[in-house]
Design an enzyme around this catalytic site. Sequence first.
Site, PDB file in Angstrom:
ATOM      1  N   ASP A  44       0.711  -0.961   0.045  1.00  0.00           N
ATOM      2  CA  ASP A  44      -0.083   0.155  -0.033  1.00  0.00           C
ATOM      3  C   ASP A  44       1.052   1.009   0.284  1.00  0.00           C
ATOM      4  O   ASP A  44       0.387   2.006   0.153  1.00  0.00           O
ATOM      5  CB  ASP A  44      -0.737  -0.081   1.009  1.00  0.00           C
ATOM      6  CG  ASP A  44      -0.302   0.173   2.662  1.00  0.00           C
ATOM      7  OD1 ASP A  44       0.651  -0.452   2.365  1.00  0.00           O
ATOM      8  OD2 ASP A  44      -1.524   0.098   3.647  1.00  0.00           O
ATOM      9  N   SER A  45       1.940   0.873  -0.906  1.00  0.00           N
ATOM     10  CA  SER A  45       3.228   2.452  -0.143  1.00  0.00           C
ATOM     11  C   SER A  45       3.009   3.181  -1.663  1.00  0.00           C
ATOM     12  O   SER A  45       3.786   4.308  -1.791  1.00  0.00           O
ATOM     13  CB  SER A  45       4.534   1.679   0.043  1.00  0.00           C
ATOM     14  OG  SER A  45       4.693   0.675  -1.330  1.00  0.00           O
ATOM     15  N   ASP A  83      -1.352  -6.501   0.302  1.00  0.00           N
ATOM     16  CA  ASP A  83      -0.984  -5.774   1.701  1.00  0.00           C
ATOM     17  C   ASP A  83      -2.757  -5.664   1.356  1.00  0.00           C
ATOM     18  O   ASP A  83      -3.684  -5.533   0.111  1.00  0.00           O
ATOM     19  CB  ASP A  83      -0.538  -4.384   1.297  1.00  0.00           C
ATOM     20  CG  ASP A  83       0.810  -4.016   2.126  1.00  0.00           C
ATOM     21  OD1 ASP A  83       1.005  -5.091   3.267  1.00  0.00           O
ATOM     22  OD2 ASP A  83       1.584  -3.016   1.735  1.00  0.00           O
ATOM     23  N   LYS A 112      -1.009  -9.797   3.287  1.00  0.00           N
ATOM     24  CA  LYS A 112       0.521  -8.968   4.461  1.00  0.00           C
ATOM     25  C   LYS A 112      -1.201  -7.984   5.848  1.00  0.00           C
ATOM     26  O   LYS A 112      -2.186  -7.180   4.436  1.00  0.00           O
ATOM     27  CB  LYS A 112       0.752  -8.199   3.723  1.00  0.00           C
ATOM     28  CG  LYS A 112       1.834  -7.202   5.275  1.00  0.00           C
ATOM     29  CD  LYS A 112       3.285  -7.280   4.837  1.00  0.00           C
ATOM     30  CE  LYS A 112       3.200  -5.805   4.186  1.00  0.00           C
ATOM     31  NZ  LYS A 112       2.727  -4.503   4.425  1.00  0.00           N
ATOM     32  N   GLU A 114      -0.957  -5.840   9.001  1.00  0.00           N
ATOM     33  CA  GLU A 114      -0.396  -4.944  10.388  1.00  0.00           C
ATOM     34  C   GLU A 114      -1.429  -5.201  11.312  1.00  0.00           C
ATOM     35  O   GLU A 114      -2.529  -5.279  11.463  1.00  0.00           O
ATOM     36  CB  GLU A 114      -0.758  -2.837   9.757  1.00  0.00           C
ATOM     37  CG  GLU A 114       0.487  -2.490   8.249  1.00  0.00           C
ATOM     38  CD  GLU A 114       0.664  -1.289   8.068  1.00  0.00           C
ATOM     39  OE1 GLU A 114       0.342  -0.119   9.266  1.00  0.00           O
ATOM     40  OE2 GLU A 114       0.996  -0.936   7.202  1.00  0.00           O
ATOM     41  N   GLU A 181       9.381  -3.960  10.705  1.00  0.00           N
ATOM     42  CA  GLU A 181       9.800  -2.576  10.373  1.00  0.00           C
ATOM     43  C   GLU A 181      10.755  -1.616  11.452  1.00  0.00           C
ATOM     44  O   GLU A 181       9.349  -1.407  12.240  1.00  0.00           O
ATOM     45  CB  GLU A 181       8.326  -1.972   9.766  1.00  0.00           C
ATOM     46  CG  GLU A 181       9.168  -0.556   8.553  1.00  0.00           C
ATOM     47  CD  GLU A 181       8.529  -0.495   8.143  1.00  0.00           C
ATOM     48  OE1 GLU A 181       7.829   0.867   7.270  1.00  0.00           O
ATOM     49  OE2 GLU A 181       6.894  -0.843   7.816  1.00  0.00           O
TER      50      GLU A 181
END
Length: 265
Positions: A44-45, A83, A112, A114, A181
């Site tokens: 999602d960057s 993501d 993924k 978070e 991270e």
Amino acid sequence: MRITLSSLQKMAQEGDRITMLTCYDASFAALLEEAGVDSLLVGDSLGMVLQGHESTLPVTLRDMVYHVACVARGAKRTFIIGDMPFGTFQLSPQEAFRNAADIMAAGAHMVKIEGGKPMLETIGFLTERGIPVCGHLGLTPQSVHQLGGYRVQGKGDTAAQRMLEEAKTLEQAGAGMIVLEAVPSLLAREITASIKVPTIGIGAGVDCSGQVLVLHDMLDIYPGKKAKFVKNYMRLAGSIQGAVEMYVKEVKARTYPGPEHSFSG
């Protein structure tokens, strides 16, 4: 032959470092695969490096499905992770499953998510229904406002112990891989040694099972200040293909990240 989650887990067990880069389109997917990258993260960057937002928060499920499909058309052998964007998995495991199913149908081999303890039920729900999950601990960009900015996480004994326990519980819940991270390198080493699934570091030291960087950072495309853990491979190699090949070589040889790219506790 397609690289699978089992392939990556075997690599980690044998000490062969996993190489990963973010990717958002078919052309780069083919190039990164040819350069020897093991896994592509459709992150999602993209909200920041492609769409020009200040954070990843505006990225939608539709955005992720579109870009996963683009990458899947370009990558024939590489393992693809998609993501789960902000707001698509926090409400309920059932909603998370519906949204993850769309990302998987677009071509991802894993999603993924978070977060730590609050995500355990969701991770279990997804993995029990056939959707592999990569966890993400430390600096979680979707929580940037709650964290007070892009800061190193897990500093101090209490915070470090909490993250270590979260990593163990994510594995127990079914996570097949965990991204760490902006985590002190000694803590990342301890987490990696304490669980069986691969850890993928980004600003987490050299002792993780593998490394990931944002493609636009390591090629020096994204403007502005870079994080401490970013290395400009484009300046060193002179071509995109050469830059990616150098990154792969250095991760495999454990010369990247160096101490200058890592954080202390």
